[in-house]
Design an enzyme around this catalytic site. Structure first.
Site, mmCIF file in Angstrom:
data_model
loop_
_atom_site.group_PDB
_atom_site.id
_atom_site.type_symbol
_atom_site.label_atom_id
_atom_site.label_comp_id
_atom_site.label_asym_id
_atom_site.label_seq_id
_atom_site.Cartn_x
_atom_site.Cartn_y
_atom_site.Cartn_z
ATOM 1 N N ASN A 171 3.453 -12.949 6.174
ATOM 2 C CA ASN A 171 2.941 -11.819 6.949
ATOM 3 C C ASN A 171 3.941 -10.676 7.094
ATOM 4 O O ASN A 171 3.552 -9.535 7.324
ATOM 5 C CB ASN A 171 2.529 -12.344 8.339
ATOM 6 C CG ASN A 171 2.359 -11.248 9.353
ATOM 7 O OD1 ASN A 171 1.377 -10.532 9.334
ATOM 8 N ND2 ASN A 171 3.337 -11.090 10.232
ATOM 9 N N SER B 185 -4.024 -5.552 2.400
ATOM 10 C CA SER B 185 -4.549 -4.530 3.319
ATOM 11 C C SER B 185 -5.733 -3.841 2.680
ATOM 12 O O SER B 185 -5.796 -3.717 1.444
ATOM 13 C CB SER B 185 -3.473 -3.488 3.630
ATOM 14 O OG SER B 185 -4.053 -2.352 4.257
ATOM 15 N N TYR C 268 2.814 2.653 0.584
ATOM 16 C CA TYR C 268 2.410 1.447 1.309
ATOM 17 C C TYR C 268 1.202 0.795 0.633
ATOM 18 O O TYR C 268 1.167 -0.428 0.425
ATOM 19 C CB TYR C 268 2.078 1.814 2.758
ATOM 20 C CG TYR C 268 1.517 0.674 3.577
ATOM 21 C CD1 TYR C 268 2.342 -0.371 4.008
ATOM 22 C CD2 TYR C 268 0.165 0.635 3.937
ATOM 23 C CE1 TYR C 268 1.828 -1.421 4.769
ATOM 24 C CE2 TYR C 268 -0.346 -0.407 4.687
ATOM 25 C CZ TYR C 268 0.486 -1.431 5.104
ATOM 26 O OH TYR C 268 -0.036 -2.460 5.844
ATOM 27 N N SER D 256 2.110 -1.029 -2.445
ATOM 28 C CA SER D 256 2.776 -2.310 -2.168
ATOM 29 C C SER D 256 1.751 -3.364 -1.761
ATOM 30 O O SER D 256 1.872 -4.536 -2.132
ATOM 31 C CB SER D 256 3.859 -2.147 -1.088
ATOM 32 O OG SER D 256 3.293 -2.010 0.202
#
Lengths: 252, 82
Positions: free
Chosen positions: A95, A147, A160, A163
Site C-alpha cells: 500500500n 488507482s 502519479y 506510476s
C-alpha cells in the site's frame, strides 16, 4: 450474539504504509478478522505505535517495523526479519505510496523519480520479497494499490498516474508468474478516497468529482479496506491478475 | 555433518526440485543447461535450498547462483559445512 469474523485467524499479513489512511484502515480490518498484522512505515516509531494500537483494539498479535519501500536492500532485510519472527507470510498489502501533483510543463525529474521509486520500485521490491517467502509454502495472496487515475488518466497527475498504471501491471505480470506457485496477485484501484492524500485538493474539485461519482459520495478508507480483505482472504481463492475498481462508479 | 553430506543433500535437492533423470551429472550442471533449470525452476530451487538448509539468500546470491558448484560454495561460505 455478535458473529465474529475469524476468516483470517492465524494468517500473517504485512501492510506497507500501514500507519495511516487506507493502509491503517486495512490493517485494522484485517486484525478484526483475526489476522496477525505486520504494520510497516517509513517512520519506525509510528509503525510500532500503530501495531500496538491495533493489537490492543483487536486482541491479535501484531508487529511494527520501519523501512523505506524504495530501498530494495532495506525491504529485503525487513522481510527476512518478518519471516524469521513470524515464521510465515500469508498476505501482503503493498500500500505504501506517495502522491504529488504537477502539470505538464512543470514536472521535474526529481518528482518523477519520487513517484517511480516509491510507487513502482517500492511495490516491486515488496512483492518480490514477500513472494519469495510465500513460495516456500506455495500459497499466499498479494494486493497492490493501483488507482483509478492509473486506469483512466487525470489532469495534473501525469507522473502519479503513470506510476499507478505501472502498479496495475505489476499485479497482472506477477500474477502470471506466481500463480503456478499458488500465489495470487491482484490490485485495487481506488477512486477519490477521503484521506490526507486529497486534503490539498480544492473543495470545488472534490465536489465536481463527487458529482461524477454514481454513488454521489467520496470513498472511505474502510470501503477500500473491505475490498482488500476480500482479495487477501480465501473468499477470492480463484481470482488473480485483476484490477478491482473501488470508486463508487467515478468517471474521470 | 560433513561437506560431502551437504554436497549430497544439495544434489538430492536438485534432482527432486528440477525432476532430473538419474543419469544427469548434477555436479557439473549450470543454469539453463537443461530446460528444467529455467528461471521458474531457479526460484523453486532457491526456495527449496532456503528450506533445506535454513538459510535466506540475498537477491545477489539468487542472481549469482549460476551452477551447482556455485550453490555449494555459497552454502559453504554461509557456514553450512558441519
Amino acid at each position: 450474539m455478535t458473529e465474529v469474523d475469524s476468516s483470517l485467524t492465524g494468517r500473517v499479513v504485512v501492510v506497507t504504509g500501514g500507519t495511516r489512511g487506507i493502509g491503517r484502515a486495512t490493517a485494522d480490518l484485517l486484525a478484526s478478522s483475526g489476522a496477525t498484522v505486520v504494520v510497516t512505515g517509513r517512520d519506525e516509531g509510528a509503525a510500532v505505535k500503530a501495531a500496538a494500537e491495533i493489537a490492543e483494539a483487536h486482541a491479535v498479535p501484531t508487529m511494527g517495523t520501519g523501512f523505506d519501500v524504495a530501498d530494495f536492500a532495506a525491504v529485503s532485510e525487513a522481510f527476512k526479519t518478518i519471516a524469521k519472527e513470524q515464521g510465515r507470510i500469508d498476505g501482503l498489502v503493498a500500500n505504501a505510496g506517495v502522491l504529488e501533483d504537477a502539470l505538464v510543463g512543470m514536472i521535474t525529474p526529481e518528482l518523477v523519480e519520487r513517484m517511480l521509486s516509491t510507487n513502482v520500485a517500492g511495490t516491486i521490491a515488496t512483492v518480490q520479497a514477500a513472494g519469495r517467502v510465500m513460495m516456500r509454502k506455495r500459497s499466499g495472496s498479494i494486493v497492490v494499490l493501483a488507482s483509478i487515475v492509473g486506469e483512466h488518466g487525470s489532469a495534473g497527475q501525469t507522473a502519479y498516474a503513470a506510476s499507478k498504471a505501472a502498479v496495475a501491471t505489476v499485479a497482472r505480470s506477477a500474477a502470471k508468474e506466481l500463480g503456478p506457485r499458488g500465489i495470487r496477485v491482484n490490485a485495487v484501484a481506488p477512486g477519490l478516497i477521503d484521506t490526507a492524500m486529497i486534503a490539498h485538493l480544492p473543495q470545488e474539485l472534490i465536489e465536481d468529482r463527487v458529482a461524477h461519482t454514481s454513488l454521489r459520495r467520496l470513498g472511505t478508507p474502510a470501503d477500500v479496506a473491505k475490498a482488500i480483505r476480500f482479495l487477501i482472504s480465501d473468499e477470492s481463492a480463484f481470482i488473480t491478475g485483476q484490477v478491482l475498481g473501488v470508486d463508487g462508479g467515478l468517471v474521470l | 555433518m560433513t561437506v560431502t553430506a551437504v554436497n549430497d543433500r544439495l544434489k538430492n535437492l536438485f534432482v527432486e526440485v528440477l525432476e532430473l533423470p538419474e543419469d544427469v551429472d548434477v555436479e557439473s550442471l549450470k543454469y539453463r543447461d537443461i530446460s528444467q533449470w529455467d528461471s521458474l525452476g531457479h526460484m523453486s530451487l532457491v526456495a527449496a535450498i532456503e528450506d533445506e538448509f535454513g538459510v535466506q539468500l540475498d537477491t545477489e546470491q539468487v542472481i549469482g547462483m549460476s551452477s551447482f558448484k556455485v550453490a555449494l560454495d555459497m552454502l559453504k561460505d554461509m557456514g553450512v559445512n558441519d
